[in-house]
Design a protein around this motif. Structure first.
Motif, PDB file in Angstrom:
ATOM      1  N   VAL A   4       0.868  -1.380  -0.063  1.00  0.00           N
ATOM      2  CA  VAL A   4       0.120   0.074  -0.024  1.00  0.00           C
ATOM      3  C   VAL A   4       0.700   1.396  -0.038  1.00  0.00           C
ATOM      4  CG1 VAL A   4      -1.504   1.460   1.275  1.00  0.00           C
ATOM      5  CG2 VAL A   4      -2.053  -1.049   1.226  1.00  0.00           C
ATOM      6  N   MET A   5       2.125   1.232   0.738  1.00  0.00           N
ATOM      7  CA  MET A   5       2.813   2.550   0.614  1.00  0.00           C
ATOM      8  C   MET A   5       3.498   2.695  -0.395  1.00  0.00           C
ATOM      9  SD  MET A   5       2.103   3.271   3.988  1.00  0.00           S
ATOM     10  CE  MET A   5       3.346   4.733   4.023  1.00  0.00           C
ATOM     11  N   GLU A   6       3.792   1.450  -1.247  1.00  0.00           N
ATOM     12  CA  GLU A   6       4.409   1.844  -2.683  1.00  0.00           C
ATOM     13  C   GLU A   6       3.602   2.288  -3.357  1.00  0.00           C
ATOM     14  OE1 GLU A   6       7.449  -1.277  -3.708  1.00  0.00           O
ATOM     15  OE2 GLU A   6       6.211  -2.421  -2.256  1.00  0.00           O
ATOM     16  N   LEU A   7       2.388   1.656  -3.391  1.00  0.00           N
ATOM     17  CA  LEU A   7       1.231   2.316  -4.217  1.00  0.00           C
ATOM     18  C   LEU A   7       0.987   3.632  -4.144  1.00  0.00           C
ATOM     19  CD1 LEU A   7      -1.192  -0.807  -4.256  1.00  0.00           C
ATOM     20  CD2 LEU A   7       0.242  -0.261  -6.119  1.00  0.00           C
ATOM     21  N   ALA A   8       0.924   3.921  -2.893  1.00  0.00           N
ATOM     22  CA  ALA A   8       0.668   5.460  -2.562  1.00  0.00           C
ATOM     23  C   ALA A   8       1.662   6.591  -3.029  1.00  0.00           C
ATOM     24  CB  ALA A   8       0.482   5.505  -1.181  1.00  0.00           C
ATOM     25  N   ALA A   9       2.990   6.091  -2.996  1.00  0.00           N
ATOM     26  CA  ALA A   9       4.022   6.644  -3.516  1.00  0.00           C
ATOM     27  C   ALA A   9       4.062   7.053  -4.806  1.00  0.00           C
ATOM     28  CB  ALA A   9       5.316   6.251  -2.819  1.00  0.00           C
ATOM     29  N   GLU A  10       3.891   5.847  -5.480  1.00  0.00           N
ATOM     30  CA  GLU A  10       3.874   5.818  -7.084  1.00  0.00           C
ATOM     31  C   GLU A  10       2.600   6.551  -7.796  1.00  0.00           C
ATOM     32  OE1 GLU A  10       4.390   2.725 -10.686  1.00  0.00           O
ATOM     33  OE2 GLU A  10       4.776   1.721  -8.545  1.00  0.00           O
ATOM     34  N   THR A  11       1.390   6.379  -7.145  1.00  0.00           N
ATOM     35  CA  THR A  11       0.338   7.159  -7.765  1.00  0.00           C
ATOM     36  C   THR A  11       0.644   8.655  -7.598  1.00  0.00           C
ATOM     37  OG1 THR A  11      -0.865   6.881  -5.541  1.00  0.00           O
ATOM     38  CG2 THR A  11      -1.391   5.281  -7.240  1.00  0.00           C
ATOM     39  N   SER A  12       1.115   8.979  -6.442  1.00  0.00           N
ATOM     40  CA  SER A  12       1.269  10.631  -6.077  1.00  0.00           C
ATOM     41  C   SER A  12       2.373  11.018  -7.276  1.00  0.00           C
ATOM     42  CB  SER A  12       1.893  10.697  -4.703  1.00  0.00           C
ATOM     43  OG  SER A  12       2.171  11.999  -4.575  1.00  0.00           O
ATOM     44  N   GLU A  13       3.564  10.284  -7.498  1.00  0.00           N
ATOM     45  CA  GLU A  13       4.376  10.666  -8.359  1.00  0.00           C
ATOM     46  C   GLU A  13       4.024  10.574  -9.755  1.00  0.00           C
ATOM     47  OE1 GLU A  13       8.737   8.924 -10.417  1.00  0.00           O
ATOM     48  OE2 GLU A  13       7.752   8.066  -8.557  1.00  0.00           O
ATOM     49  N   LEU A  14       3.034   9.533  -9.955  1.00  0.00           N
ATOM     50  CA  LEU A  14       2.577   9.767 -11.582  1.00  0.00           C
ATOM     51  C   LEU A  14       1.508  10.669 -11.784  1.00  0.00           C
ATOM     52  CD1 LEU A  14       2.217   5.906 -12.096  1.00  0.00           C
ATOM     53  CD2 LEU A  14       3.970   7.259 -13.294  1.00  0.00           C
ATOM     54  N   ALA A  15       0.778  11.035 -10.541  1.00  0.00           N
ATOM     55  CA  ALA A  15      -0.310  12.147 -10.907  1.00  0.00           C
ATOM     56  C   ALA A  15       0.382  13.449 -10.823  1.00  0.00           C
ATOM     57  CB  ALA A  15      -1.173  12.030  -9.548  1.00  0.00           C
ATOM     58  N   GLY A  16       1.585  13.529 -10.374  1.00  0.00           N
ATOM     59  CA  GLY A  16       2.567  15.018 -10.473  1.00  0.00           C
ATOM     60  C   GLY A  16       2.955  15.069 -11.870  1.00  0.00           C
ATOM     61  N   LEU A  17       3.551  13.936 -12.413  1.00  0.00           N
ATOM     62  CA  LEU A  17       3.874  14.025 -13.773  1.00  0.00           C
ATOM     63  C   LEU A  17       2.874  14.589 -14.741  1.00  0.00           C
ATOM     64  CD1 LEU A  17       6.352  10.747 -13.598  1.00  0.00           C
ATOM     65  CD2 LEU A  17       6.958  13.261 -13.882  1.00  0.00           C
ATOM     66  N   ALA A  18       1.500  13.745 -14.547  1.00  0.00           N
ATOM     67  CA  ALA A  18       0.547  14.221 -15.291  1.00  0.00           C
ATOM     68  C   ALA A  18      -0.024  15.537 -15.507  1.00  0.00           C
ATOM     69  CB  ALA A  18      -0.837  13.126 -14.698  1.00  0.00           C
ATOM     70  N   ARG A  19       0.289  16.239 -14.243  1.00  0.00           N
ATOM     71  CA  ARG A  19      -0.452  17.610 -14.031  1.00  0.00           C
ATOM     72  C   ARG A  19       0.590  18.383 -14.691  1.00  0.00           C
ATOM     73  NH1 ARG A  19      -1.950  15.908  -8.908  1.00  0.00           N
ATOM     74  NH2 ARG A  19       0.002  16.214  -7.719  1.00  0.00           N
ATOM     75  N   GLU A  20       1.923  17.938 -14.728  1.00  0.00           N
ATOM     76  CA  GLU A  20       3.050  18.805 -15.250  1.00  0.00           C
ATOM     77  C   GLU A  20       3.125  18.585 -16.870  1.00  0.00           C
ATOM     78  OE1 GLU A  20       6.633  17.804 -13.226  1.00  0.00           O
ATOM     79  OE2 GLU A  20       5.713  18.615 -11.418  1.00  0.00           O
ATOM     80  N   GLY A  21       2.386  17.405 -17.251  1.00  0.00           N
ATOM     81  CA  GLY A  21       2.207  17.182 -18.641  1.00  0.00           C
ATOM     82  C   GLY A  21       3.568  16.348 -19.130  1.00  0.00           C
ATOM     83  N   LYS A  22       4.335  15.678 -18.225  1.00  0.00           N
ATOM     84  CA  LYS A  22       5.495  14.883 -18.404  1.00  0.00           C
ATOM     85  C   LYS A  22       5.477  13.514 -18.283  1.00  0.00           C
ATOM     86  CE  LYS A  22       8.253  18.737 -16.211  1.00  0.00           C
ATOM     87  NZ  LYS A  22       9.080  19.040 -15.177  1.00  0.00           N
ATOM     88  N   LEU A  23       4.109  13.060 -18.471  1.00  0.00           N
ATOM     89  CA  LEU A  23       4.118  11.325 -18.447  1.00  0.00           C
ATOM     90  C   LEU A  23       4.706  10.876 -19.802  1.00  0.00           C
ATOM     91  CD1 LEU A  23       0.484  10.543 -17.095  1.00  0.00           C
ATOM     92  CD2 LEU A  23       2.738  10.004 -16.344  1.00  0.00           C
ATOM     93  N   SER A  24       5.248   9.912 -19.754  1.00  0.00           N
ATOM     94  CA  SER A  24       5.886   9.298 -21.066  1.00  0.00           C
ATOM     95  C   SER A  24       4.576   8.249 -21.679  1.00  0.00           C
ATOM     96  CB  SER A  24       7.051   8.457 -21.061  1.00  0.00           C
ATOM     97  OG  SER A  24       6.995   7.393 -20.129  1.00  0.00           O
ATOM     98  N   PRO A  25       4.627   8.036 -22.968  1.00  0.00           N
ATOM     99  CA  PRO A  25       3.529   6.890 -23.414  1.00  0.00           C
ATOM    100  C   PRO A  25       3.755   5.801 -22.850  1.00  0.00           C
ATOM    101  CG  PRO A  25       4.760   8.274 -25.266  1.00  0.00           C
ATOM    102  CD  PRO A  25       5.469   8.625 -24.042  1.00  0.00           C
ATOM    103  N   SER A  26       5.024   5.297 -22.371  1.00  0.00           N
ATOM    104  CA  SER A  26       5.061   4.026 -21.608  1.00  0.00           C
ATOM    105  C   SER A  26       4.384   4.014 -20.460  1.00  0.00           C
ATOM    106  CB  SER A  26       6.381   3.529 -21.521  1.00  0.00           C
ATOM    107  OG  SER A  26       7.137   4.217 -20.639  1.00  0.00           O
ATOM    108  N   GLN A  27       4.180   5.271 -19.787  1.00  0.00           N
ATOM    109  CA  GLN A  27       3.573   5.276 -18.584  1.00  0.00           C
ATOM    110  C   GLN A  27       2.004   5.225 -18.538  1.00  0.00           C
ATOM    111  OE1 GLN A  27       5.878   8.814 -17.151  1.00  0.00           O
ATOM    112  NE2 GLN A  27       6.630   7.686 -15.723  1.00  0.00           N
ATOM    113  N   MET A  28       1.462   5.111 -19.741  1.00  0.00           N
ATOM    114  CA  MET A  28       0.074   5.306 -19.893  1.00  0.00           C
ATOM    115  C   MET A  28      -0.304   4.006 -20.742  1.00  0.00           C
ATOM    116  SD  MET A  28      -0.641   9.334 -20.563  1.00  0.00           S
ATOM    117  CE  MET A  28       0.339   9.443 -21.820  1.00  0.00           C
ATOM    118  N   GLN A  29       0.395   3.206 -20.782  1.00  0.00           N
ATOM    119  CA  GLN A  29       0.163   1.777 -21.812  1.00  0.00           C
ATOM    120  C   GLN A  29       0.096   0.524 -20.947  1.00  0.00           C
ATOM    121  OE1 GLN A  29       3.084   1.759 -24.948  1.00  0.00           O
ATOM    122  NE2 GLN A  29       2.161   3.659 -25.900  1.00  0.00           N
TER     123      GLN A  29
END
Length: 441
Positions: free
Chosen positions: A330-355
């Motif tokens: 759960v702690m790993e999932l919380a940290a990773e979702t937070s990181e990916l959500a931050g990248l999404a808001r900044e428009g920095k998600l790579s295609p591989s992170q959405m596939q």
């Protein structure tokens, strides 16, 4: 030698003031005796009104939506040569003897004002049928089935009936829609090209909005353009059904708050989404048909668990994917979702992170709402929508207790998943969230 004959509605039994739902001929058409002219529909039945004589249609006296009764004029026909042969046919119509007197007077003037209704051959029963399709010999179906087909945009002439005398039933229409969707038939917005055998899409309305007031034109963001096309395809192609349930997360919310207090110094914040992902993975393991994709006539069952979650950004919605969620705590999932959500808001998600997602979660808990219908993210077969939790009185067998209840909206592809399986999945998921200790079982 020719003469003008008015064709009227004959005795149609107890029906009075029935609606014209189809006009099967146009001015200038050559018709034969007993050929269907119009279709009328009451709340109990629909029927075709036949021609009493043959000839050339000179004027239409009705239009779609008109109410007609016995004796109402349908059209005027110019009878040539064969008039005496067809004369006995009008006998059942009581109003016919009075027709000869006014007929010669109205014949010359009638065609002009009625000409505007001649092109109106649109058949609501045939659901946007092609103009060159013969609109006669209607399929055998009840008014309720015709209405059902009109709502779905199904051309009943394309449907095979399974009832007595090939009568089309509601299940036949559903089966036709399911078959059309499985073959991938759709039309783009603005197209009038038939899709899926009996489907077509009306052209998009063109409106000059400046006529009504001041406007501002703003282009869609790139993300909305891409996601909009995908959402349109997914909604049209996938037969969605949504199962709604609620989960008692009183104890789980208390645990989440406790963990956040204990980990305050580390800065790691546990969200409800992390618990949801962990519970969803457990439910996918128990019900593997939800962790699958359709490939033609084959169902591809996945042995990995990559969970997508909808992230709200200033430019639109994106879906980052947590890979191998079954191997993370759960702690790993919380940290990773937070990181990916931050990248999404900044428009920095790579295609591989959405596939590579197997199942998606769309959470509106931070905004509000009680239930909604999330659109499945193809090629997945299900998606979980989560709304805002609220304290509700829940009966425990002795009295009402205040419990924190979380709404769960599970949309699923009905080609793959039936209603009972969806209800079990949602109930099992709600049980895991109510007592998270079950995750380890």
């Amino acid at each position: 030698m020719s003469n003008i004959v008015e064709i009227k509605v004959p005795d149609i039994g107890d029906f009075d003031s029935v609606e014209v739902i189809e006009i099967l001929v146009a001015v200038g058409d050559k018709i034969e005796a007993e050929q269907s002219l119009i279709t009328v529909e009451s709340d109990k039945a629909s029927m075709e009104i036949p021609a009493s004589v043959g000839g050339v249609v000179k004027a239409l006296k009705v239009k779609l939506g008109d109410k007609v009764s016995q004796g109402s004029e349908i059209l005027e026909v110019e009878v040539t040569g064969g008039a005496p042969k067809a004369a006995p046919a009008p006998a059942p119509e009581p109003a016919e003897p009075a027709a000869p007197a006014p007929a010669p007077v109205s014949a010359p003037a009638a065609p002009a004002p009625m000409a505007s209704s001649a092109p109106d051959r649109t058949s609501p029963t045939a659901a946007f049928a092609e103009a060159d399709m013969p609109l006669r010999n209607l399929p055998h179906a009840s008014p309720s089935v015709r209405h059902f087909a009109r709502e779905l945009g199904v051309n009943l002439s394309q449907v095979t009936g399974s009832g007595p005398k090939n009568r089309i039933m509601a299940d036949d229409v559903r089966a036709y829609v399911k078959q059309a969707l499985s073959t991938g038939g759709t039309s783009p917005v603005g197209s009038t090209v038939p899709a899926g055998g009996g489907f077509s899409v009306l052209g998009w309305p063109k409106v000059d909005f400046t006529k009504f007031g001041e406007i501002e034109s703003k282009p869609l963001s790139r993300i909305k353009k891409i996601s909009g096309a995908n959402l349109h395809r997914n909604w049209v192609m996938i037969p969605h059904v949504t199962n709604n349930d609620v989960a008692d997360i009183t104890e789980l919310e208390a645990l989440r708050q406790q963990l956040n207090v204990e980990n305050k110094k580390s800065g790691a914040k546990v969200t409800m989404l992390a618990f949801l992902i962990k519970a969803v993975v457990a439910a996918l393991k128990k019900y593997p048909e939800f962790n699958a994709s359709l490939d033609g006539d084959n169902l591809v069952l996945k042995r990995y668990f990559h969970i997508g979650f909808a992230a709200d950004t200033p430019n639109g919605l994106v879906v980052p994917v947590i890979r191998d969620a079954d191997k993370k705590g759960v702690m790993e999932l919380a940290a990773e979702t937070s990181e990916l959500a931050g990248l999404a808001r900044e428009g920095k998600l790579s295609p591989s992170q959405m596939q590579g997602g197997c199942f998606s979660i769309s959470s509106l808990g931070g905004i509000g709402g009680t239930d909604f219908t999330p659109i499945i993210n193809a090629p997945e077969v299900a998606i979980l929508g989560v709304s805002r939790s609220a304290m509700q009185p829940v009966w425990d067998g002795k009295g009402f207790q205040p419990r924190l209840m979380l709404p769960l909206s599970l949309s699923y592809d009905h080609r793959v998943i039936d209603g009972a399986a969806a209800a079990r999945f949602n109930a099992y998921l709600a049980g895991l969230l109510a007592d998270f200790r079950r995750i380890i079982l």
